[in-house]
Design an enzyme around this catalytic site. Structure first.
Site, PDB file in Angstrom:
ATOM      1  CE  LYS A   3       1.104  -4.052   9.268  1.00  0.00           C
ATOM      2  NZ  LYS A   3      -0.097  -3.615  10.061  1.00  0.00           N
TER       3      LYS A   3
ATOM      4  N   GLY B 220       0.845  -1.179   0.000  1.00  0.00           N
ATOM      5  CA  GLY B 220       0.000   0.000   0.000  1.00  0.00           C
ATOM      6  C   GLY B 220       0.878   1.224   0.000  1.00  0.00           C
ATOM      7  N   GLY B 221       0.261   2.375   0.159  1.00  0.00           N
ATOM      8  CA  GLY B 221       1.000   3.616   0.123  1.00  0.00           C
ATOM      9  C   GLY B 221       2.032   3.709   1.215  1.00  0.00           C
TER      10      GLY B 221
ATOM     11  CG  ASP C  33      -9.228   0.185   8.528  1.00  0.00           C
ATOM     12  OD1 ASP C  33     -10.241   0.583   7.918  1.00  0.00           O
ATOM     13  OD2 ASP C  33      -8.163  -0.094   7.962  1.00  0.00           O
TER      14      ASP C  33
ATOM     15  CB  VAL D 213       2.320  -7.265   4.305  1.00  0.00           C
ATOM     16  CG1 VAL D 213       2.284  -8.430   5.281  1.00  0.00           C
ATOM     17  CG2 VAL D 213       1.681  -6.036   4.917  1.00  0.00           C
TER      18      VAL D 213
ATOM     19  N   GLY E 163       3.630   0.989   2.779  1.00  0.00           N
ATOM     20  CA  GLY E 163       4.652  -0.025   2.822  1.00  0.00           C
ATOM     21  C   GLY E 163       4.163  -1.358   2.303  1.00  0.00           C
TER      22      GLY E 163
END
Length: 946
Positions: free
Chosen positions: A121, A99-100, A213, A104, A102
Site C-alpha cells: 500500500k 483510489g484518491g 468499513d 496498491v 494512493g
C-alpha cells in the site's frame, strides 16, 4: 488544471469522495456529481476536474499524472513507482488498485531475506502528520490481529522517497459479492462464507478493534472458498465502548462507505462493535437477497441522518424476484437480518458472535434468537426437522385443535419459561454475589477458585430452587458439564444422578429428558472408569427407545454416541457399528447440531484407528477436520487432536507426506490458539515422533526443541514431561549422540521403582537406555536395564513387549550370541504364524533386522538376499524419503554381506553409498553406525583384488 490549489485544505474530504466516484461505473459518475448537496457539493468542481482529467488521458495511469492541487512540497510523487521499480526492500510487480489516497501494488521482497509476494500500500498524497497517523494506526491495529481470515501485516516503513508503506498479505481472491454471483452459490453456502467473515471480525473485536468499513470489496474470497478480510486502515482502537476522536478524525472527517455505514457512523457518533454488526448486516442482506436494503442519498450529513432515521428496511424476502429465494429468506433469515439492521445499536445483536450464532442455528434447523420463541414457531421447527408423515386429514384436525388452544398454551408456556429463566438467573447471581458481598475478606473472594464456586452452587440448588424444578434440572445439567470440563468426574456423576432422578420425576421415566439424562450419566460414569454401570444405563436407555420405535431422535443419537464412545477402545468393531448408526442420524437435515456431528466423526475415527481400519479412520478424521476448519469456533479445541489422529491413520496407510502435513498442522493449530503449554508440548512431540520414525533424526530434534525447553521447567510429576524427555533421549540415540541420550534418560530411570505417576513409560525408558548402553559396549549395565524391564512387566502380569525383544537381541549380538538372537526373532515370528524370513510385503523394519541377524550369525548369502529385498521394497514403495535410515542400514548390510563373501570389488560402491547415506542421516561426529560404515568401506578398499 489551474485553479485547484484553492482546495488544498479540503483534500482529505475530496480524497474520500474521489474514492466513492472511482468505485462507480463511468456512466453513473455525472449523475452522482449532480446529486451532491450540502457540504459535499462544495467539492463538486474539484471532483469534476479530476474525473475529466482521467477521461482525457484514457489510461490506467490516472493517478500517476494526478494534477497538482496545491504546493509541490505537499505532493508525494514517485516517478519510479512503476513495475520493476523499488520501494524500500520491495520490487513492484503490477498495480492491483488505486483510489484518491494512493495505490496498491503486487510486490515481492527484493533483498533475498524472505521469498514472499505482498500487497504493498503506497499513499499518493501527504497532508502534514495526518497520513502518518493513519498509516501508523493501521500498522498498530493489524499487528495485533492474527486470524486465518484476516490479511496479515508483514512489514511497514518509509521508503527512500519519504513515503510510508504497508506490506500486507497478498490475497488472490474475488470480492465476496462477485464470488457468490459468479459461482451461483446457494443461500446456505453464502451463509457459510458470512460465518467466516464474522469469525474474523469477532476476533478483531476481541482485540478491541472496530473495522468501520465492512463492504464486499474489503472481503475477498480465494479459489478454495476461504475468506480474507482487508483494510483495517480506518479502524480505531476502542476506548471503553466507543472510539476516540483523533487529529485524523478532525482533519479528514468520517471515513466510511455510505451504503454500508451504520446510522451512528453517518451521524458522527462514537462507534462500538455494534457499528460493524450493522455494516455486516448490510453485506449479508446484499449477499442473500441480491440487493442492498437501500441506497443512501448523496446529500448533507443532516439529510443523510434524516434518511437513516426514516427509512424502513424492507424484508429481504420482499426484494428478490425468484420465488424459491423468497421462500428461503422468509421467516428466520428475514428476522436475523432485520435484527442486525436495527436503527439503535442497543437493539441489534450485542456481539458479532451472537449474530453468527443465530445464522448457525438457522443452518442447523434450530430456533433462532431473532424470532419470538413461541409454540407455533417451535412446532414448525420440530416438524421440519423430523418430517413426520402426517396424513392431510390429520393435519387439518390438528390445526383446528391447536388453533383453538394455542393462545392459552403459549401464554402458560411463556410464563413457565420466563419463571424458569428468572429462577436460573437469580440463582447464578446469588452465587456470584455471595462471593463478593458476603465475604469479610475481599482478598479471599478474589482467590475463590472455579471449583469452589461450582461446589457452592451445587450445594445451594436443592434449598433455593425447591419450588422451581425446571430451573433446578437446567442448572444440574449445566453444573455437571462444568465439573466435566474441570476433570472432576466423580462430582459430575453425583449431579448427573440427581439430574436423572429429577427428569424422571418431572417428565416420566421413559421421557426424552430421562433418556438424555441416562446417556449423560453413562458418559460421566465412563469417564470415572465405572464402565459396567455406564453400559447398563445405556442398555436401559436403548430399551426405552426401542419400546416406542424411536430410531432417529436426538435422544437416540445421544445413546448411540454413548455406546460408541464407551466401546471405542475395548471393542472397537462394535463401537464402529454404533458410530455408523449415530452418523446416519447426525447427517439427517436438522436432526442434530454440528457439535454432535463432530463428536460422532471423532469417535468413529478413534474406533476405526483402534480397529486398524485405517481407511475408515482417515475418512472420518478428514471430514471432522474439514468441519472444524469450515466453522472455526466449533472445533477450536479439537482441531489439533483430529489432525494428530489423521496423521496416525495416514502413516499407517503409508501416506507419509500427508501424515507429516497433518501432524504439522495439528501442532501449528495449538500454537496459533495459544493453547495450554502442556498441550502444545504434546503436539510438538507427536510431530517430532513422526519425523523420528521416518529416519529424519536431525529434523526430529529440531521439532522437539520447544517441547524439550518446556520440559526443563515443567513439574517433575507431569507424565507429559517424562514423555518429552523419553523421546528426546530416543531421538538423540538414533541420531548417534548416544552419551547425550544417556544423560537425558539417567534421571528418568532413577524414578523407576519409586512412587511416581503411572505413565506407562517405565519399560520404554529402561529398554531405550539398554540399547544405548549396548551400542557403547557397556554390556553389564545394559543387561541390568533389561532385567529391570522384564521384572516390571512380569509384576504387571504382562509378557515383555516388542521394545524389550529388540533391545535383548541387540544385547545378544553384542555379547557374541548372535545365533540365539536369530532364534529369538524367528521364534517370535512363528508364534504369530509368520515365516522365518520376512517377505517383501512385510514392514521394512523387519526385513532389515532379519538381514542384520543373518549377517551377525554368519549367513552372508541369506543376509545379502534379505538386504536386497529390503532395498527394493524401499525404492519401489514410493516413500524413500521416509525410509532413509532403513535404506542406509540395508545398504551397509548388503556391502558387509558382500565383504563376508570376499566380493570386495562389488562391496566398494555399495559401501561408498552406505557411508554417504549415513553422513546425511546421522551425527558425523559421534554416530556409532557411521563409524561402522566407514570401517567396512576401509576394509573393502584395503582388500586384495580378486
Amino acid at each position: 488544471m489551474k485553479g485547484l490549489s484553492r482546495f488544498e485544505g479540503d483534500w482529505p474530504a475530496i480524497s474520500a469522495l474521489l474514492d466513492e466516484a472511482l468505485g462507480l461505473p463511468r456512466d453513473e459518475r455525472d449523475t452522482w456529481l449532480d446529486g451532491l448537496a450540502g457540504e459535499r457539493a462544495a467539492h463538486r468542481d474539484a471532483l469534476r476536474a479530476l474525473l475529466a482529467h482521467q477521461a482525457q488521458v484514457e489510461t490506467d495511469d490516472f493517478l500517476e499524472t494526478l494534477p497538482p492541487l496545491f504546493a509541490q512540497d505537499q505532493v508525494s510523487r514517485d516517478p519510479g513507482a512503476s513495475a520493476g521499480s523499488g520501494v524500500g526492500a520491495y520490487r513492484l510487480i503490477a498495480e492491483l488498485g488505486r483510489g484518491g489516497m494512493g495505490t496498491v501494488w503486487l510486490a515481492e521482497r527484493a533483498d533475498g531475506l524472505v521469498n514472499r509476494r505482498v500487497a504493498l500500500k503506497l499513499p499518493r498524497i501527504v497532508w502534514g502528520d495526518s497520513l502518518a497517523e493513519r498509516m501508523a494506526r493501521e500498522r498498530q491495529i493489524l499487528a495485533t490481529l492474527e486470524h486465518p481470515h484476516i490479511a496479515r501485516l508483514y512489514d511497514a516503513g518509509i521508503d527512500a522517497q519519504g513515503r510510508p508503506f504497508l506490506a500486507m498479505e497478498y490475497v488472490d481472491g474475488t470480492p465476496i459479492d462477485a464470488f457468490c454471483r459468479d459461482r451461483a452459490l446457494s443461500v446456505r453456502e453464502r451463509v457459510e462464507l458470512l460465518l467466516q467473515v464474522m469469525a474474523a471480525v469477532g476476533h478483531a473485536h476481541s482485540r478491541l478493534v472496530v473495522h468501520r468499513d465492512l463492504k464486499p470489496s474489503n472481503i475477498l474470497v480465494t479459489q478454495d472458498a476461504q475468506v480474507k478480510l482487508l483494510d483495517f486502515g480506518i479502524a480505531k482502537l476502542l476506548q471503553g465502548d466507543s472510539t476516540s476522536r483523533t487529529a485524523l478524525t478532525e482533519l479528514s472527517g468520517r471515513a466510511l462507505t455510505l451504503d454500508y455505514a451504520s446510522p451512528e457512523q453517518i451521524r458522527g457518533e462514537p462507534l462500538g462493535t455494534a457499528s460493524d454488526v450493522y455494516s455486516l448486516g448490510v453485506v449479508a442482506y446484499e449477499l442473500l437477497a441480491g440487493a442492498r436494503p437501500y441506497r443512501l442519498k448523496r446529500g448533507s450529513a443532516a439529510e443523510l441522518e434524516e434518511v437513516i432515521a426514516a427509512a424502513e428496511v424492507p424484508l429481504a424476502s420482499s426484494t428478490g424476484s425468484d420465488p424459491a429465494l423468497r421462500r428461503q429468506l422468509r421467516g428466520d433469515l428475514d428476522a436475523i437480518l432485520n435484527h442486525a439492521l436495527k436503527k439503535s445499536p442497543a437493539d441489534r445483536y450485542p456481539t458479532m458472535e451472537a449474530f453468527a450464532q443465530d445464522l448457525r442455528r438457522w443452518l442447523d434447523g434450530q430456533p433462532v434468537e431473532a424470532r419470538p420463541d413461541g409454540l407455533a414457531y417451535r412446532a414448525a421447527k420440530f416438524v421440519r426437522r423430523h418430517r413426520l408423515p402426517v396424513a392431510a386429514g390429520s393435519v387439518a384436525v390438528l390445526a383446528l385443535v391447536v388453533g383453538a388452544s394455542l393462545a392459552l398454551w403459549q401464554a402458560r408456556q411463556a410464563q413457565a419459561e420466563a419463571a424458569t429463566a428468572q429462577a436460573v438467573q437469580g440463582f447464578l447471581e446469588g452465587v456470584f454475589r455471595a462471593n463478593t458481598a458476603d465475604q469479610a475478606d475481599p482478598a479471599k473472594a478474589r482467590d475463590t477458585t472455579a471449583r469452589e464456586l461450582l461446589d457452592r452452587g451445587a450445594e445451594r440448588i436443592d434449598a433455593e430452587l425447591r419450588n422451581a424444578p425446571a430451573a433446578r434440572l437446567r442448572l444440574l445439567t449445566v453444573l455437571a458439564s462444568m465439573y466435566q470440563d474441570l476433570g472432576l468426574n466423580e462430582r459430575e456423576v453425583e449431579l448427573q444422578r440427581q439430574r436423572l432422578a429429577l427428569a424422571r420425576e418431572l417428565y416420566g421415566p421413559s421421557s426424552d429428558e430421562a433418556v438424555l439424562a441416562m446417556a449423560a450419566l453413562a458418559n460421566a460414569l465412563g469417564l470415572a472408569t465405572q464402565r459396567d454401570e455406564a453400559a447398563e444405563q445405556l442398555k436401559q436407555a436403548s430399551a426405552l427407545l426401542d419400546a416406542r420405535r424411536d430410531s432417529d431422535s436426538v435422544a437416540r443419537l445421544q445413546v448411540e454416541i454413548g455406546q460408541a464412545s464407551l466401546n471405542r477402545r475395548t471393542n472397537p468393531e462394535l463401537a464402529i457399528s454404533f458410530a455408523e448408526r449415530a452418523l446416519a442420524i447426525a447427517r439427517r437435515d436438522g436432526a442434530s447440531s454440528r457439535s454432535d456431528l463432530l463428536q460422532v466423526l471423532h469417535i468413529l475415527g478413534d474406533a476405526a484407528l483402534f480397529n486398524k481400519s485405517f481407511e475408515r479412520a482417515q475418512a472420518a478424521y478428514t471430514e471432522a477436520v474439514q468441519l472444524c476448519e469450515a466453522h472455526p469456533p466449533l472445533g477450536a479445541g479439537d482441531l489439533s487432536l483430529l489432525y494428530e489422529f489423521l496423521g496416525h491413520s495416514q502413516r499407517a496407510l503409508g501416506r507419509y507426506a500427508e501424515a507429516e502435513t497433518s501432524m504439522r498442522k495439528g501442532m501449528e493449530a495449538e500454537v496459533a490458539r495459544k493453547a495450554n503449554p502442556v498441550r502444545i508440548a504434546e503436539t510438538q512431540t507427536h510431530y517430532a515422533i513422526l519425523l523420528n520414525q521416518s529416519g529424519r533424526f536431525r529434523d526430529s530434534l529440531a521439532a522437539l526443541a520447544p517441547a524439550w525447553q518446556w520440559s526443563q521447567d515443567a513439574p517433575a510429576d507431569l507424565p507429559q514431561r517424562r514423555w518429552v524427555r523419553m523421546w528426546q533421549a530416543r531421538a538423540l540415540a538414533n541420531y548417534g549422540q548416544t552419551e547425550a541420550a544417556l544423560a537425558v534418560s539417567k534421571g528418568d530411570v532413577a524414578v523407576v521403582g519409586t512412587p511416581h505417576a503411572a505413565d506407562g513409560m517405565d519399560e520404554q525408558v529402561l529398554t531405550d537406555r539398554a540399547q544405548a548402553l549396548t551400542s557403547l559396549g557397556w554390556l553389564a549395565e545394559a543387561r541390568t536395564m533389561l532385567e529391570r524391564s522384564r521384572q516390571l512387566q512380569q509384576a504387571a502380569g504382562k509378557p515383555p513387549g516388542n521394545l524389550y525383544a529388540v533391545a535383548l537381541r541387540r544385547w545378544l549380538v553384542q555379547s557374541g550370541q548372535a545365533k540365539d538372537a536369530r532364534v529369538d526373532f524367528q521364534t517370535r515370528r512363528a508364534a504369530k504364524k509368520l515365516p522365518a524370513a520376512p517377505t517383501a510385503s512385510e514392514p521394512v523394519t523387519d526385513q532389515v533386522e532379519s538381514a542384520w541377524l543373518e549377517l551377525s550369525a554368519g549367513n552372508a548369502t541369506v543376509a545379502e538376499a534379505q538386504a536386497r529385498q529390503a532395498l527394493a521394497a524401499i525404492r519401489d514403495g514410493g516413500h524413500a524419503d521416509y525410509r532413509r535410515d532403513h535404506e542406509a542400514r540395508a545398504t551397509l548390510l548388503l556391502g558387509q554381506a558382500l565383504l563376508q563373501q570376499h566380493r570386495a570389488a562389488e562391496a566398494r560402491p555399495v559401501l561408498q553409498e552406505a557411508v554417504r547415506l549415513h553422513r546425511l542421516i546421522y551425527d558425523p561426529a559421534s554416530s556409532p553406525l557411521l563409524v561402522e560404515a566407514q570401517a567396512a568401506l576401509t576394509q573393502a578398499e584395503q582388500a586384495p583384488q580378486r
